[in-house]
Design a protein around this motif. Structure first.
Motif, PDB file in Angstrom:
ATOM      1  N   SER A  94       0.814  -1.211   0.000  1.00  0.00           N
ATOM      2  CA  SER A  94       0.000   0.000   0.000  1.00  0.00           C
ATOM      3  C   SER A  94       0.848   1.262   0.000  1.00  0.00           C
ATOM      4  O   SER A  94       2.014   1.253   0.388  1.00  0.00           O
ATOM      5  N   LEU A  95       0.196   2.329  -0.428  1.00  0.00           N
ATOM      6  CA  LEU A  95       0.760   3.664  -0.405  1.00  0.00           C
ATOM      7  C   LEU A  95      -0.036   4.437   0.633  1.00  0.00           C
ATOM      8  O   LEU A  95      -1.266   4.455   0.592  1.00  0.00           O
ATOM      9  N   CYS A  96       0.664   5.057   1.581  1.00  0.00           N
ATOM     10  CA  CYS A  96       0.004   5.775   2.671  1.00  0.00           C
ATOM     11  C   CYS A  96       0.459   7.232   2.667  1.00  0.00           C
ATOM     12  O   CYS A  96       1.655   7.510   2.522  1.00  0.00           O
ATOM     13  N   LEU A  97      -0.492   8.142   2.826  1.00  0.00           N
ATOM     14  CA  LEU A  97      -0.220   9.580   2.852  1.00  0.00           C
ATOM     15  C   LEU A  97      -0.742  10.143   4.155  1.00  0.00           C
ATOM     16  O   LEU A  97      -1.788   9.728   4.638  1.00  0.00           O
ATOM     17  N   PHE A  98      -0.030  11.122   4.710  1.00  0.00           N
ATOM     18  CA  PHE A  98      -0.505  11.788   5.918  1.00  0.00           C
ATOM     19  C   PHE A  98      -0.098  13.253   5.886  1.00  0.00           C
ATOM     20  O   PHE A  98       0.876  13.627   5.235  1.00  0.00           O
ATOM     21  N   GLN A  99      -0.867  14.086   6.586  1.00  0.00           N
ATOM     22  CA  GLN A  99      -0.584  15.518   6.671  1.00  0.00           C
ATOM     23  C   GLN A  99       0.691  15.749   7.470  1.00  0.00           C
ATOM     24  O   GLN A  99       0.863  15.180   8.544  1.00  0.00           O
ATOM     25  N   SER A 100       1.586  16.591   6.940  1.00  0.00           N
ATOM     26  CA  SER A 100       2.826  16.892   7.639  1.00  0.00           C
ATOM     27  C   SER A 100       3.277  18.309   7.309  1.00  0.00           C
ATOM     28  O   SER A 100       3.112  18.773   6.182  1.00  0.00           O
ATOM     29  N   ASP A 101       3.851  18.983   8.309  1.00  0.00           N
ATOM     30  CA  ASP A 101       4.444  20.294   8.079  1.00  0.00           C
ATOM     31  C   ASP A 101       5.932  20.179   7.755  1.00  0.00           C
ATOM     32  O   ASP A 101       6.569  21.166   7.400  1.00  0.00           O
ATOM     33  N   GLU A 102       6.492  18.981   7.894  1.00  0.00           N
ATOM     34  CA  GLU A 102       7.902  18.761   7.570  1.00  0.00           C
ATOM     35  C   GLU A 102       8.104  18.894   6.068  1.00  0.00           C
ATOM     36  O   GLU A 102       7.197  18.653   5.280  1.00  0.00           O
ATOM     37  N   LYS A 103       9.290  19.248   5.673  1.00  0.00           N
ATOM     38  CA  LYS A 103       9.619  19.397   4.264  1.00  0.00           C
ATOM     39  C   LYS A 103      10.589  18.290   3.855  1.00  0.00           C
ATOM     40  O   LYS A 103      11.794  18.494   3.807  1.00  0.00           O
ATOM     41  N   PRO A 104      10.061  17.100   3.559  1.00  0.00           N
ATOM     42  CA  PRO A 104      10.958  16.021   3.149  1.00  0.00           C
ATOM     43  C   PRO A 104      11.496  16.261   1.743  1.00  0.00           C
ATOM     44  O   PRO A 104      10.924  17.029   0.971  1.00  0.00           O
TER      45      PRO A 104
END
Length: 124
Positions: free
Chosen positions: A49-59
């Protein structure tokens, strides 16, 4: 090849919409969803699976390539991804410098990630 890939996105709703629309031609669908900081899981088979989540980090930007069974799926991904807000990074076509049947398209997602769909099958 993998169990899951999870990465942060800057605009959860925009990215969720982008990936659901862009990857629909590959049979990828929403299989679970939590709060934005937990995210969503997208899959075709519940095995990877591909999982996405809200983040303020700048990867750093990443490159993810999804396999397609047909060249028509590559074409459909490209057009649906652009319609969902993606930016062109390589229209559908052969990439013979990889191998003779490497047919792929590339789109930049809402966070600048390079998303590819590739079909390794020769033309019918």
């Amino acid at each position: 090849m993998f169990d899951h890939v999870k990465f942060g996105v800057s605009n959860f709703e925009a990215s969720k919409t982008f990936y659901l629309n862009a990857l629909e031609p590959l049979g990828i669908r929403l299989v679970s969803e939590g709060t934005p900081d937990y995210g969503v899981e997208l899959s075709t088979d519940d095995e990877s699976s591909l999982c996405l989540f809200q983040s303020d980090e700048k990867p750093a930007h990443l490159h993810i390539a999804f396999v397609a069974d047909t060249r028509q799926q590559v074409d459909a991904f490209y057009h649906q991804a652009l319609a969902a807000g993606g930016k062109d990074n390589g229209e559908p076509g052969l990439r013979p410098h990889y191998h003779a049947s490497y047919y792929a398209a590339f789109v930049i997602d809402p966070d600048g990630h390079n998303i590819e769909v590739v079909c390794h099958q020769p033309a019918p």
